[in-house]
Write an enzyme that holds these catalytic residues in place. Sequence first.
Site, PDB file in Angstrom:
ATOM      1  N   ALA A  67       2.242 -15.958  44.762  1.00 30.48           N
ATOM      2  CA  ALA A  67       1.616 -14.668  45.050  1.00 30.48           C
ATOM      3  C   ALA A  67       2.652 -13.586  44.784  1.00 30.48           C
ATOM      4  CB  ALA A  67       1.172 -14.629  46.506  1.00 30.48           C
ATOM      5  N   GLU A 129       6.783 -21.220  50.506  1.00 25.65           N
ATOM      6  CA  GLU A 129       6.312 -20.149  51.390  1.00 25.65           C
ATOM      7  C   GLU A 129       7.052 -20.111  52.714  1.00 25.65           C
ATOM      8  OE1 GLU A 129       4.398 -21.998  49.478  1.00 25.65           O
ATOM      9  OE2 GLU A 129       2.671 -20.876  48.732  1.00 25.65           O
TER      10      GLU A 129
HETATM   11  C1  3H9 Z   1       2.736 -17.312  48.042  1.00 29.76           C
HETATM   12  O1  3H9 Z   1       2.587 -17.736  46.935  1.00 29.76           O
HETATM   13  C2  3H9 Z   1       1.609 -17.305  49.072  1.00 29.76           C
HETATM   14  C3  3H9 Z   1       0.453 -18.142  48.699  1.00 29.76           C
HETATM   15  O2  3H9 Z   1       0.600 -19.468  49.155  1.00 29.76           O
HETATM   16  C4  3H9 Z   1      -0.805 -17.668  49.362  1.00 29.76           C
HETATM   17  C5  3H9 Z   1      -1.356 -16.386  48.962  1.00 29.76           C
HETATM   18  C6  3H9 Z   1      -2.729 -16.097  49.571  1.00 29.76           C
HETATM   19  N1  3H9 Z   1       6.477 -11.902  43.578  1.00 29.76           N
HETATM   20  O3  3H9 Z   1      14.696 -14.454  41.442  1.00 29.76           O
HETATM   21  P1  3H9 Z   1      14.802 -13.750  40.145  1.00 29.76           P
HETATM   22  C7  3H9 Z   1      10.828 -10.994  41.010  1.00 29.76           C
HETATM   23  S1  3H9 Z   1       4.204 -16.631  48.547  1.00 29.76           S
HETATM   24  C8  3H9 Z   1       6.995 -10.736  43.162  1.00 29.76           C
HETATM   25  O4  3H9 Z   1      15.886 -12.736  39.955  1.00 29.76           O
HETATM   26  P2  3H9 Z   1      15.290 -16.304  38.902  1.00 29.76           P
HETATM   27  C9  3H9 Z   1      12.207 -10.877  41.653  1.00 29.76           C
HETATM   28  O5  3H9 Z   1      12.175 -10.035  42.781  1.00 29.76           O
HETATM   29  C10 3H9 Z   1       5.227 -16.671  47.109  1.00 29.76           C
HETATM   30  N2  3H9 Z   1       8.176 -10.646  42.505  1.00 29.76           N
HETATM   31  O6  3H9 Z   1      14.842 -14.769  38.900  1.00 29.76           O
HETATM   32  C11 3H9 Z   1      13.025 -10.319  40.511  1.00 29.76           C
HETATM   33  O7  3H9 Z   1      12.757  -8.932  40.437  1.00 29.76           O
HETATM   34  P3  3H9 Z   1      13.894  -7.886  39.985  1.00 29.76           P
HETATM   35  C12 3H9 Z   1       5.770 -18.026  46.841  1.00 29.76           C
HETATM   36  C13 3H9 Z   1       8.835 -11.787  42.266  1.00 29.76           C
HETATM   37  O8  3H9 Z   1      15.052 -16.781  37.527  1.00 29.76           O
HETATM   38  C14 3H9 Z   1      12.400 -10.977  39.283  1.00 29.76           C
HETATM   39  O9  3H9 Z   1      11.095 -11.403  39.693  1.00 29.76           O
HETATM   40  N3  3H9 Z   1       6.710 -17.953  45.728  1.00 29.76           N
HETATM   41  C15 3H9 Z   1       8.338 -13.031  42.683  1.00 29.76           C
HETATM   42  O10 3H9 Z   1      16.622 -16.437  39.533  1.00 29.76           O
HETATM   43  C16 3H9 Z   1      13.161 -12.189  38.807  1.00 29.76           C
HETATM   44  O11 3H9 Z   1      13.372 -13.063  39.899  1.00 29.76           O
HETATM   45  C17 3H9 Z   1       8.014 -17.823  45.928  1.00 29.76           C
HETATM   46  O12 3H9 Z   1       8.487 -17.767  47.023  1.00 29.76           O
HETATM   47  C18 3H9 Z   1       7.097 -13.073  43.367  1.00 29.76           C
HETATM   48  N4  3H9 Z   1       6.550 -14.219  43.774  1.00 29.76           N
HETATM   49  O13 3H9 Z   1      14.254 -17.031  39.869  1.00 29.76           O
HETATM   50  C19 3H9 Z   1       8.847 -17.749  44.680  1.00 29.76           C
HETATM   51  N5  3H9 Z   1       9.226 -14.000  42.318  1.00 29.76           N
HETATM   52  O14 3H9 Z   1      14.224  -8.287  38.574  1.00 29.76           O
HETATM   53  C20 3H9 Z   1       9.862 -16.659  44.787  1.00 29.76           C
HETATM   54  C21 3H9 Z   1      10.230 -13.359  41.692  1.00 29.76           C
HETATM   55  O15 3H9 Z   1      13.218  -6.567  40.111  1.00 29.76           O
HETATM   56  N6  3H9 Z   1      10.660 -16.498  43.584  1.00 29.76           N
HETATM   57  N7  3H9 Z   1      10.016 -12.035  41.652  1.00 29.76           N
HETATM   58  O16 3H9 Z   1      15.039  -8.084  40.944  1.00 29.76           O
HETATM   59  C22 3H9 Z   1      11.666 -17.333  43.252  1.00 29.76           C
HETATM   60  O17 3H9 Z   1      11.944 -18.325  43.906  1.00 29.76           O
HETATM   61  C23 3H9 Z   1      12.493 -16.954  42.074  1.00 29.76           C
HETATM   62  O18 3H9 Z   1      12.342 -15.583  41.856  1.00 29.76           O
HETATM   63  C24 3H9 Z   1      12.126 -17.709  40.763  1.00 29.76           C
HETATM   64  C25 3H9 Z   1      12.899 -17.061  39.569  1.00 29.76           C
HETATM   65  C26 3H9 Z   1      12.549 -19.159  40.891  1.00 29.76           C
HETATM   66  C27 3H9 Z   1      10.667 -17.594  40.472  1.00 29.76           C
END
Ligand code: 3H9
Length: 701
Positions: A67, A129
């Site tokens: 999300a 999450e």
């Molecule tokens: C969910 O899914 C709830 C659902 O179950 C239910 C819903 C009803 N959203 O980390 P990075 C941005 S909860 C918005 O530097 P990497 C991040 O802020 C979600 N933005 O790169 C950054 O922005 P900026 C569950 C996001 O390669 C840019 O993307 N998901 C999101 O080191 C690059 O990210 C998670 O918890 C997001 N979901 O790592 C996953 N994700 O460039 C959370 C990233 O402006 N994310 N951004 O600073 C991660 O674990 C890592 O970001 C990921 C990439 C592995 C994806």
Amino acid sequence: MSELKGTVHYKTEGDVAVLVIDNPPVNPLSSGVRQGLYDHINTALADDAVRAVLIYGGGGRAFIAGADISEFGGPSKGPNLLEVLNKMEMCDKPVIAGINGTAFGGGLEVALCCHYRIALPKAQVGLPEVKLGLLPGAGGTQRLPRLVGAEAALQFILTGNPIPAAQAVQLGIVDELIDGDDIEAAGLAYARQIIDAGSKVRRIRDLTDKVKADANRPEIFEQAEALIAKRMAGQFAPTMIIECVRAAVDNADNFDAGAEVEAANFRRCLEHPQREALIHVFFGDRAVAKIPGLSKDAAPKKVAKAAVIGCGTMGGGISMCFANAGIPVTVVEMSQENLERGMKVIEGNYASQVKRGRISQEQMDQRMGLINPSIDWDQIADVDMVIEAVYENLDLKKEIFERLDGIIRDGATLASNTSALDIDSIASATKRPGDVIGMHFFSPANVMRLLEVVRGGASSDVTINTAMTMGKVLGKVAVLAGNCPGFIGNRMIARYSRQSQELILEGATPSQIDRVIRDFGLPMGPFQMADLVGLDLGWRARKMAGGSNDPIHRIGDALCDDGRYGQKNLKGYYLYREGDRTPQRDEEVEQLIRKISAELGYEPREISDEEILERCIYALVNEGAKILEDGMALRSVDIDVVYINGYGFPAYRGGPMFYANQQGLDQVLAALEKYHAATGSDAFAPSERLRKLVAEGGRFE
Ligand code: 3H9
């Protein structure tokens, strides 16, 4: 549509509809992506020529990162994710998830609503999450147990740790691993097979065997409860997760009933202050890397070879960090004997990692091979970065930097691992202060995530960028601090430690204070921590400096005079058994405290847990506000990140400054004024920054 974020592209390849998610960089399920998925499933359904649907993530990096975290707590636009997923799952044409990269959270939940899942070897799947104070709220707590059983699902959801695609195939989360890296070609070929086999759809919601079998295994839930009591005490989401998975098992024949429990618990998590705190930390971890005002041309220098001066606890740990990152490092000592002792410790650390299965023997050999021990300083002349890590003595450090200045090639970065000393004074011992910077690692350096990068008055933008980038390469969270005694972390902790000492003089006991701090969520309280570090370190330093008259040191000095140095000799503020770190209360120590307190003229009184917590934590907050006022931290979130990664402050409270926001800054100010009046301690003289924020109705931002 125009104000929605992200989009989904649609095309047909023969009889397959292809949906490509486009929301760089990591394709979160923002409003436009939800809308696009919803609309294009409809388009595919309406087109009689379409016999299967393939979905994958554009940009190559992620399938879907979950999300959109930035949308939580704000107004919602576009269709609700559950509606979109329902549309996808109920589609009567087979839908295939082509997992080309990260499929986290809602991203994996999208894949679980598809009827088939294939993945590239580089892909990772996870339901992280819980790390955001949430639970998988788009069916993850319901579909995963049906697919892999409650035990594996609980383990996966409670830890939140991702797994590689190959492991996901073994677990049954993914149907097939694909060779190569062309997800569209592989997805189309897979779709062909499904169409040729009769275009069957299959839905995880209809699987019941595993959850029915789990109904007779109450131990699964007992083990999960035990896991959260041990590892996740104080956190709200884990309990909610267990309830959801239990609902999946209890409602094996009624998917929607389990899904209702999930929806209700997701809302509770979403509204919980821990969710707001953990999302603040998620963005904070990323924000600290952004340094306003640095020149755009100040590209970081490449560090291909490094040196560390000193092979004690810190120098050894820092050398391991370089070796772990694959960077050759020469570690220099004054004597062969010190060098051998330090190298033995490094070898022992690696050997215990091999024993615990964290790394292989081959990895250990490779890492040991990258560390070159030497007593010959000329060997480090051509390195790109040197980190000095000798004990805290300014004259000694200046002597070392003068020597380095004469040996090391021009253009190399010269860093000091000092935890409190003046970087400008150290830099003044060289003819190149622009290349000098502080890189303060936390002990044990090979384990702790925090790196404080300390900017001297002359540190160039390139030097700052090089140190910050190196922090990332070494797997650390690097935070930029200004040059003041103790920088951010130790300047604040001094206030907290002092409060804990004053509180025992006033009538609290070490075990009461430690319990209050542990209940708040830190892994240990100040006295357990002091025993772990060793009481003798400060005592010896004070003796060398001619002794201290500060009453705050009376108890620590008396304990050391009595031969109580802490865990290292099984007695300090507490007693310990050999091989066991559990502190045992010692009546003798409590008597000693009462005796010294009486000698100093204190009248012992009952001290409430609330007072202990407020005095310890608000002393941190107030000093943090003064650090901001002095410009020694860029933003309050930098302070929060320091405290979470370097001092064990619970992430689910968001760090000290965020915690103060959640308490209400007016409440914090009132408490500081109260304790200032009662104790007269500087620690509670409210910072001007805090007063101003309260007057304006603001928050630390
Ligand atoms: C969910 O899914 C709830 C659902 O179950 C239910 C819903 C009803 N959203 O980390 P990075 C941005 S909860 C918005 O530097 P990497 C991040 O802020 C979600 N933005 O790169 C950054 O922005 P900026 C569950 C996001 O390669 C840019 O993307 N998901 C999101 O080191 C690059 O990210 C998670 O918890 C997001 N979901 O790592 C996953 N994700 O460039 C959370 C990233 O402006 N994310 N951004 O600073 C991660 O674990 C890592 O970001 C990921 C990439 C592995 C994806």
